[in-house]
Structures are given as C-alpha cells and as structure tokens.
Design an enzyme around this catalytic site. Sequence first.
Site, PDB file in Angstrom:
ATOM      1  N   PRO A 135       0.840  -1.201   0.000  1.00 56.94           N
ATOM      2  CA  PRO A 135       0.000   0.000   0.000  1.00 56.94           C
ATOM      3  C   PRO A 135       0.876   1.253   0.000  1.00 56.94           C
ATOM      4  CG  PRO A 135      -0.515  -1.466   1.857  1.00 56.94           C
ATOM      5  CD  PRO A 135       0.760  -1.946   1.262  1.00 56.94           C
ATOM      6  N   ASP A 194       0.048   0.951 -14.062  1.00 61.46           N
ATOM      7  CA  ASP A 194      -1.387   1.193 -14.208  1.00 61.46           C
ATOM      8  C   ASP A 194      -1.806   2.399 -13.362  1.00 61.46           C
ATOM      9  OD1 ASP A 194      -4.044   0.456 -15.096  1.00 61.46           O
ATOM     10  OD2 ASP A 194      -4.422  -0.282 -13.056  1.00 61.46           O
ATOM     11  N   HIS A 231      -5.328   3.207 -14.876  1.00 62.90           N
ATOM     12  CA  HIS A 231      -5.869   2.668 -13.608  1.00 62.90           C
ATOM     13  C   HIS A 231      -7.077   1.749 -13.846  1.00 62.90           C
ATOM     14  CE1 HIS A 231      -5.849   3.537  -9.026  1.00 62.90           C
ATOM     15  NE2 HIS A 231      -6.316   2.324  -9.265  1.00 62.90           N
ATOM     16  N   SER A 272      -0.006  -0.813  -8.003  1.00 61.91           N
ATOM     17  CA  SER A 272      -0.473  -0.475  -6.658  1.00 61.91           C
ATOM     18  C   SER A 272      -0.862   0.999  -6.559  1.00 61.91           C
ATOM     19  CB  SER A 272       0.582  -0.867  -5.633  1.00 61.91           C
ATOM     20  OG  SER A 272       0.040  -0.725  -4.350  1.00 61.91           O
ATOM     21  N   ARG A 273       0.103   1.876  -6.333  1.00 61.34           N
ATOM     22  CA  ARG A 273      -0.188   3.307  -6.266  1.00 61.34           C
ATOM     23  C   ARG A 273       0.971   4.077  -6.890  1.00 61.34           C
ATOM     24  NH1 ARG A 273      -4.614   2.064  -5.932  1.00 61.34           N
ATOM     25  NH2 ARG A 273      -6.114   2.305  -4.243  1.00 61.34           N
ATOM     26  N   GLU A 304      -3.619  11.390 -10.903  1.00 59.50           N
ATOM     27  CA  GLU A 304      -4.557  10.772 -11.854  1.00 59.50           C
ATOM     28  C   GLU A 304      -5.802  11.644 -12.002  1.00 59.50           C
ATOM     29  OE1 GLU A 304      -5.098   6.812 -10.292  1.00 59.50           O
ATOM     30  OE2 GLU A 304      -3.013   6.286 -10.669  1.00 59.50           O
TER      31      GLU A 304
END
Length: 319
Positions: free
Chosen positions: A209, A261, A285, A236-237, A266
């Site tokens: 995370p 992704d 995403h 993930s992020r 974003e």
Amino acid sequence: MKIVVLDGYTENPGDLSWEGLERLGELTVYDRTPADKIAERIGDAEAVYTNKTPISAQTIGQCPNLKFIGVLATGYNVIDTAAAKAAGVIVSNIPTYGTDAVAQYAIALLLELCHHIGEHSDCVKAGEWTHNADWCFWKHPLVELAGKTFGVIGFGRIGQGTAKIAEALGMKVLAYDEYPNKALETDNCKYASLDQLLAQADVISLHCPLFPSTEGIINRDSIAKMKDGVKIINTSRGPLIVEKDLREALDSGKVSGAAVDVVSTEPIREDNPLLGAKNMIITPHIAWAPRESRQRLMDIAVDNLKHFVDGAPQNVVNK
Ligand code: NAD
C-alpha cells in the site's frame, strides 16, 4: 431512505445494475459530482456512496440527515472519517473485490513488456509483415521468463496472487514484506530483505500500500541497487515510484522496461515524466475494472448498506 451515488460512472458505466440499491431506498445516481455540488446533491439523503469524490467535515456538517457513507472502493482517504465518526456517520468500505483481476493484470503488463504484442500486431496491420524480406521479424528483444526471478514488494493478497501466476510461468519468487508470514514460503518462493530483492530480481512488481514508509520506494538509490536491465511493474499506487528517477533509468537503459497502471497524479498530467520515456507502458488505472470484479464490488456495497439498515454495520472503517 434516500440514497445518493455521487460518482457512479467508473463502477457502472452501464453494464451493471443499481437494482440492489434501488431495493433499499429512493436512489439517485450521478455519474460524477463537481466539488461545489457535493453537499447540495447529498441534500437530505441518509446514505451516500462515493468512489473518489471527497466528503469533507464541512460537507458532513451541511448534511445533518446523513447516517451512512459507503465507499465504492477499498481506499477511503477521500472521506474525513474522524468528522464522520464525530457526527455519528458510519463509513463502510469494500476491503477486497479485485485480487484476481489485479494479479492477472500485473502479469499482463509483464507479458506485454516481454513480447510487445500490441505493437507487433499494429505493425502487421500497417503492412510491415506483408512487405518484409523475411518470414518473421520483431521490433524489440523478446524475453522468456522461465528461470528468471520475480520480486514482489508487498506480499499481501494481490502480491501472492501475482506471484502464483509468475511461478506458473517458471519464475522463482522473492518477496519483501514488512510483516513476513513464513508459512507462505515454499522451495520456489522465499522472503528476502528489500536490498536482496533489489539486487536479485529480474522483474520487480509493486503490491504494497501507499504509506509514508513506502512513498518513493522506487527511487534513484533503490534503482541503483537493481540488476541492469530490470523490469518494473506497478499496479499499486503511483507515488510508490519517483517518476523522474524511473524516467532517467529507462532512458539510460538501466531499467529495460516499465509498465504502470497508476501514476502520481490521476488522471495523468501532460508533464508526467513517464509519458515520453523509452520502453514504458502506461494504462489508466484499470487493473480493478473487469466486469466480474466491479460486480463483486457492487454486491458488497449493497450488502454494506443492508447490514447498516439491519443495525449491524459491516466493513466499518471509522469505529
Ligand atoms: P494487502 O493488504 O492484502 O497487501 C499489502 C501487503 O503490503 C501486506 O502484506 C503488508 O504487510 C505489506 N506492506 C505494508 N507495508 C509495507 C512496507 N512498508 N513494505 C513492504 N510491504 C508492506 O493489499 P492488497 O489487496 O494485496 O492490495 C495491494 C495494493 O494494490 C493496494 O494497497 C492498492 O494500492 C493496490 N490496488 C490497485 C488496484 C488497481 O486497480 N490498480 C486495485 C486494487 C488494489
């Protein structure tokens, strides 16, 4: 009961049904809600759902009827959960719904880096094969994964799912996790320190995370510790990667390919340094978004409100 969905479009662009929520009350679904309309649209509703639309302390104060906030996602950082708690508003999230989808997607990104299938198909359709001197051609080095090492940073649900598929491709797995569970180790899958993983992995896939401790975990220093020609996957992020450092490493060839992704902001900004990088795949995403996984999310979202109505709220994140 009045129920409002503030930003339902990404969860259900038209291929799912809101019927489950309709059965629980008078439902209004907005595709998107601009910041200046949030409180007005919640109005006197008792239940509201949001995916990425923020619900601040001020909004909660402006909506005294509100009793339940449902998150159409796992992450609930868009909600002021403390303010909700102080106002007696329950906040419920969807702890897991897309493990298999995201694991599959991480490997899809890796396979695309290894074979460039989209680009090769486009070349054929553009006539390059028809006019080629030989019976085959390829535009990039093609990569076999069997025998190579797959490094997973964050060996939780998705990290383990991704590792299983990598193993099926014949890869060895090295996992780094802040809370290792030795019971998960096998002959082919071992925990390692972060430095060991960085030094030994041919592919590094991020599944931890985003925390202050993991922000920027892929940066100039950690990249310097990696093998030359390493490949990096991030489902993930975005902020796990210092994007300008990855850009430099892609341009120099230290990192032979990267596929993400998720990015730092974003939708992606025009000046994101990854946009012009060599050997870089970026998708918007979508790892979570197969219909099956969105249906699961919808079912749990409905179930969360049912439990709340029955006086036994579940998946509460602001106890
Ligand atoms: P999880 O909680 O099951 O696993 C996370 C793992 O990371 C845990 O094992 C935890 O111990 C580990 N971890 C925590 N802090 C760490 C640290 N500092 N260093 C290394 N490991 C650490 O979560 P999950 O369901 O596997 O999801 C992983 C991530 O995937 C989520 O946090 C989310 O950001 C992302 N995600 C992305 C999409 C998408 O559409 N791209 C969809 C769902 C989830």
